[in-house]
Enzyme design. Structure first.
Site, PDB file in Angstrom:
ATOM      1  N   GLY A 212      36.140 -37.926  25.759  1.00  7.54           N
ATOM      2  CA  GLY A 212      35.627 -37.027  26.794  1.00  7.54           C
ATOM      3  C   GLY A 212      34.116 -37.075  26.883  1.00  7.54           C
ATOM      4  O   GLY A 212      33.420 -37.005  25.859  1.00  7.54           O
ATOM      5  N   TYR A 213      33.634 -37.241  28.119  1.00  6.96           N
ATOM      6  CA  TYR A 213      32.184 -37.248  28.351  1.00  6.96           C
ATOM      7  C   TYR A 213      31.897 -36.286  29.506  1.00  6.96           C
ATOM      8  O   TYR A 213      31.282 -36.616  30.506  1.00  6.96           O
ATOM      9  CB  TYR A 213      31.712 -38.672  28.672  1.00  6.96           C
ATOM     10  CG  TYR A 213      30.213 -38.849  28.625  1.00  6.96           C
ATOM     11  CD1 TYR A 213      29.544 -38.945  27.413  1.00  6.96           C
ATOM     12  CD2 TYR A 213      29.470 -38.927  29.799  1.00  6.96           C
ATOM     13  CE1 TYR A 213      28.167 -39.106  27.370  1.00  6.96           C
ATOM     14  CE2 TYR A 213      28.087 -39.093  29.769  1.00  6.96           C
ATOM     15  CZ  TYR A 213      27.447 -39.181  28.550  1.00  6.96           C
ATOM     16  OH  TYR A 213      26.072 -39.348  28.503  1.00  6.96           O
TER      17      TYR A 213
ATOM     18  N   LYS B 161      41.544 -17.883  21.600  1.00  4.52           N
ATOM     19  CA  LYS B 161      40.431 -17.726  20.654  1.00  4.52           C
ATOM     20  C   LYS B 161      40.697 -16.596  19.659  1.00  4.52           C
ATOM     21  O   LYS B 161      40.433 -16.737  18.463  1.00  4.52           O
ATOM     22  CB  LYS B 161      39.133 -17.465  21.425  1.00  4.52           C
ATOM     23  CG  LYS B 161      38.642 -18.688  22.200  1.00  4.52           C
ATOM     24  CD  LYS B 161      37.536 -18.330  23.185  1.00  4.52           C
ATOM     25  CE  LYS B 161      36.962 -19.566  23.859  1.00  4.52           C
ATOM     26  NZ  LYS B 161      36.073 -19.238  24.980  1.00  4.52           N
TER      27      LYS B 161
HETATM   28  N1  LIG Z   1      32.640 -26.133  28.872  1.00  7.07           N
HETATM   29  C1  LIG Z   1      32.351 -25.323  27.868  1.00  7.07           C
HETATM   30  O1  LIG Z   1      31.397 -24.551  27.916  1.00  7.07           O
HETATM   31  C2  LIG Z   1      33.202 -25.339  26.629  1.00  7.07           C
HETATM   32  C3  LIG Z   1      34.347 -26.079  26.545  1.00  7.07           C
HETATM   33  N2  LIG Z   1      35.075 -26.071  25.395  1.00  7.07           N
HETATM   34  C4  LIG Z   1      36.247 -26.929  25.282  1.00  7.07           C
HETATM   35  O2  LIG Z   1      35.803 -28.271  25.214  1.00  7.07           O
HETATM   36  C5  LIG Z   1      36.754 -29.153  25.809  1.00  7.07           C
HETATM   37  C6  LIG Z   1      36.075 -29.979  26.887  1.00  7.07           C
HETATM   38  O3  LIG Z   1      35.592 -29.122  27.887  1.00  7.07           O
HETATM   39  P1  LIG Z   1      34.540 -29.629  28.995  1.00  7.07           P
HETATM   40  O4  LIG Z   1      33.522 -30.510  28.370  1.00  7.07           O
HETATM   41  O5  LIG Z   1      34.106 -28.402  29.702  1.00  7.07           O
HETATM   42  O6  LIG Z   1      35.499 -30.506  29.938  1.00  7.07           O
HETATM   43  P2  LIG Z   1      35.096 -31.399  31.170  1.00  7.07           P
HETATM   44  O7  LIG Z   1      36.166 -31.203  32.190  1.00  7.07           O
HETATM   45  O8  LIG Z   1      33.693 -31.177  31.573  1.00  7.07           O
HETATM   46  O9  LIG Z   1      35.200 -32.896  30.611  1.00  7.07           O
HETATM   47  C7  LIG Z   1      36.399 -33.489  30.248  1.00  7.07           C
HETATM   48  C8  LIG Z   1      36.127 -34.959  29.898  1.00  7.07           C
HETATM   49  O10 LIG Z   1      37.321 -35.497  29.355  1.00  7.07           O
HETATM   50  C9  LIG Z   1      37.729 -36.648  30.088  1.00  7.07           C
HETATM   51  N3  LIG Z   1      39.191 -36.602  30.165  1.00  7.07           N
HETATM   52  C10 LIG Z   1      39.984 -35.609  30.613  1.00  7.07           C
HETATM   53  N4  LIG Z   1      41.284 -35.938  30.467  1.00  7.07           N
HETATM   54  C11 LIG Z   1      41.312 -37.166  29.908  1.00  7.07           C
HETATM   55  C12 LIG Z   1      42.353 -38.040  29.524  1.00  7.07           C
HETATM   56  N5  LIG Z   1      43.638 -37.726  29.683  1.00  7.07           N
HETATM   57  N6  LIG Z   1      42.016 -39.229  28.973  1.00  7.07           N
HETATM   58  C13 LIG Z   1      40.717 -39.581  28.810  1.00  7.07           C
HETATM   59  N7  LIG Z   1      39.682 -38.778  29.157  1.00  7.07           N
HETATM   60  C14 LIG Z   1      39.985 -37.588  29.713  1.00  7.07           C
HETATM   61  C15 LIG Z   1      37.068 -36.530  31.446  1.00  7.07           C
HETATM   62  O11 LIG Z   1      36.926 -37.842  31.938  1.00  7.07           O
HETATM   63  P3  LIG Z   1      36.158 -38.200  33.287  1.00  7.07           P
HETATM   64  O12 LIG Z   1      34.707 -37.936  33.013  1.00  7.07           O
HETATM   65  O13 LIG Z   1      36.443 -39.660  33.509  1.00  7.07           O
HETATM   66  O14 LIG Z   1      36.731 -37.304  34.340  1.00  7.07           O
HETATM   67  C16 LIG Z   1      35.752 -35.828  31.076  1.00  7.07           C
HETATM   68  O15 LIG Z   1      34.797 -36.789  30.670  1.00  7.07           O
HETATM   69  C17 LIG Z   1      37.882 -28.234  26.310  1.00  7.07           C
HETATM   70  O16 LIG Z   1      38.875 -28.152  25.325  1.00  7.07           O
HETATM   71  C18 LIG Z   1      37.203 -26.880  26.465  1.00  7.07           C
HETATM   72  O17 LIG Z   1      38.092 -25.806  26.341  1.00  7.07           O
HETATM   73  C19 LIG Z   1      34.704 -25.345  24.299  1.00  7.07           C
HETATM   74  C20 LIG Z   1      33.566 -24.615  24.318  1.00  7.07           C
HETATM   75  C21 LIG Z   1      32.751 -24.498  25.510  1.00  7.07           C
HETATM   76  N1  LIG Z   2      35.740 -21.561  29.505  1.00  9.30           N
HETATM   77  C1  LIG Z   2      35.265 -21.152  28.223  1.00  9.30           C
HETATM   78  C2  LIG Z   2      34.452 -22.252  27.620  1.00  9.30           C
HETATM   79  C3  LIG Z   2      34.189 -22.044  26.197  1.00  9.30           C
HETATM   80  O1  LIG Z   2      35.070 -21.892  25.371  1.00  9.30           O
HETATM   81  C4  LIG Z   2      34.411 -19.908  28.370  1.00  9.30           C
HETATM   82  O2  LIG Z   2      34.021 -19.603  29.493  1.00  9.30           O
HETATM   83  O3  LIG Z   2      34.164 -19.236  27.361  1.00  9.30           O
END
Ligand SMILES: NC(=O)C1=CN([C@@H]2O[C@H](COP(=O)(O)OP(=O)(O)OC[C@H]3O[C@@H](n4cnc5c(N)ncnc54)[C@H](OP(=O)(O)O)[C@@H]3O)[C@@H](O)[C@H]2O)C=CC1
Ligand SMILES: N[C@@H](CC=O)C(=O)O
Length: 428
Positions: A8-9, A203
């Site tokens: 994931g990026y 959580k």
């Molecule tokens: N956003 C936040 O503030 C927080 C998020 N989290 C957790 O962190 C995790 C990631 O969240 P976030 O960074 O917001 O997510 P995003 O939606 O921003 O990013 C998801 C990334 O994963 C890639 N991806 C998704 N599905 C697949 C797959 N099946 N195979 C390969 N790559 C995949 C996407 O690829 P592509 O770029 O090609 O679309 C993208 O790069 C989640 O579990 C979320 O709950 C936890 C704390 C805070």
């Molecule tokens: N969607 C979540 C992301 C972090 O866990 C939030 O808003 O707290």
């Protein structure tokens, strides 16, 4: 050399990449080993990836990572359930250490994942899964390990806290704020997870597992999110001296674990009422430390990525010290009880009635019977035939309140019961 594969990026993944790149020397000095980011898994290879120096490490093929024996640590930041669960399990089976921010997976599959890690002599770390940038997992797992936790009250979702704060500040609708929270990278892929309270539910289950050495099932816990709360509620609550916050609580009552996830009115001046915007706040009450409070950004790129980096340091040290045997054992499945059904609480009720004396008197009578509530009639001084009424009840169990609400609902002039929200008790 420690080799990492990042899955994931997106918001958190790109933040992790940047911190790793910017602080590479510092991190390598801490873990006393070279750190190499060898692969990044994404879905869409055609997407522009800003800040990514070496695009050749991108792949859309997880098997390339799984079959690479040099990969020591898999950092799962793709979110969602199926693919992430599959990738984590397969990585553990291949003896790779896993770091994840995926609260849904940790909450739903805690025991399976811990057992799988243990059987394969590896480990799984999940600091970023709860409260973004706040180190609450390590605080409970390590710092409070020898204490006896009695209660946790917390704001655990950055998106909904941000939405409620903006709605109150700008008197705008929830719909207008959701997109903003998504653009800022706070919301889940499916924002229903945030708005419906499920993200908070996962959580608080993880915190319950760690705080009480039990395994709780998120599906057993009633959970209510913020949908249905309007700027009117926020303004009326504010006039009465409260903020509205989505509160998750765990209370150990006579060795029974009571959990609740619901919006609450929180008295201004209380710690959790002061937590605004994307911030999260957590109060832990325990026998020896008595009271600890934590706050910080609960979502967003860098705070969450930093929590992943802290796990990376721990994982790298584990590898260096060659102590991959798990310290966490599978936990005993424990039933949970609905905190809100147990408690006697005061409630805020907003109803809409026809502006006529008979209906007003009937409502007054129902509550006067047991001297049960204070009523505030929000006459907006217009010619509209509607009258909003705010009711603040004395302490009452919710099932009893429901019977009273049924009586009110059946009155001819009562148009809608808009909201019923408990008022949070102060922990003494
Ligand atoms: N956003 C936040 O503030 C927080 C998020 N989290 C957790 O962190 C995790 C990631 O969240 P976030 O960074 O917001 O997510 P995003 O939606 O921003 O990013 C998801 C990334 O994963 C890639 N991806 C998704 N599905 C697949 C797959 N099946 N195979 C390969 N790559 C995949 C996407 O690829 P592509 O770029 O090609 O679309 C993208 O790069 C989640 O579990 C979320 O709950 C936890 C704390 C805070
Ligand atoms: N969607 C979540 C992301 C972090 O866990 C939030 O808003 O707290």
């Amino acid at each position: 050399m420690i080799n990492i594969a990042l899955l994931g990026y997106g918001t958190v993944g790109s933040g992790f990449y940047e911190i790793l790149k910017n602080n590479k020397n510092k991190l390598e000095n801490i873990v006393k080993e070279k750190i190499n980011l060898k692969h990044i898994l994404i879905q869409d290879l055609t997407k522009k990836r800003e800040n990514l120096a070496d695009k050749s490490i991108l792949t859309d093929d997880f098997n390339k990572i799984l079959m690479d024996p040099e990969v020591d640590i898999v950092v799962e930041l793709i979110g969602g359930e199926q693919a992430a669960y599959q990738y984590i399990k397969e990585s553990l089976v291949k003896n790779k250490i896993v770091i994840t921010a995926n609260k849904l997976l940790i909450a739903k599959h805690y025991n399976q994942l811990m057992t799988l890690a243990e059987h394969n002599d590896t480990h799984i770390y999940f600091e970023a899964s709860v409260a973004g940038g706040i180190p609450i997992i390590k605080a409970i797992r390590d710092h409070l390990a020898g204490d006896n936790i009695q209660e946790i009250d917390a704001i655990l979702n950055g998106t909904t806290n941000y939405i409620l704060s903006i709605m109150e500040e700008k008197t705008i609708s929830m719909k207008e704020t959701i997109q903003e929270a998504q653009e800022l990278g706070y919301a889940e892929q499916d924002p229903e997870e945030d708005l419906g309270g499920y993200d908070v539910l996962y959580k608080i289950c993880i915190l319950a597992n760690l705080a009480f050495d039990i395994s709780v099932n998120p599906e057993d816990i009633p959970c209510k999110g913020i949908k249905g709360i309007t700027s009117y509620d926020l303004i009326y609550a504010s006039e009465l001296g409260y903020k509205i916050k989505l509160i998750a609580s765990i209370k150990n009552i006579n060795n029974k674990i009571n959990i609740g996830v619901r919006p609450n009115l929180v008295e201004k001046g209380e710690y959790l009422a002061s937590i605004d915007g994307v911030f999260n706040g957590i109060e832990v009450f325990s026998q020896y430390s008595q009271k600890l409070s934590f706050d910080g950004m609960g979502a967003g790129k860098y705070p969450s990525a930093n929590a992943v980096i802290s796990d990376l340091i721990e994982a790298a040290k584990t590898i260096k010290e060659n102590k991959t045997k798990l310290e966490l054992n599978p936990l005993e499945k424990t039933p949970t009880f609905d905190l809100h059904a147990y408690l006697e609480q005061s409630f805020y009720i907003r109803i809409q009635i026809e502006k006529d004396d008979q209906t007003i008197n009937q409502i007054k009578e129902i509550f006067a019977e047991k001297d049960l509530a204070e009523l505030f009639f929000k006459d907006n001084k217009t010619e509209t035939p509607l009258l909003p009424v705010i009711i603040i009840t004395k302490k009452i169990k919710e099932d009893k309140l429901e019977k009273i609400i049924e009586k009110i609902e059946s009155l001819k002039g009562v148009l809608t019961i808009n909201n019923i929200i408990p008022i949070k008790d102060t922990v003494s």
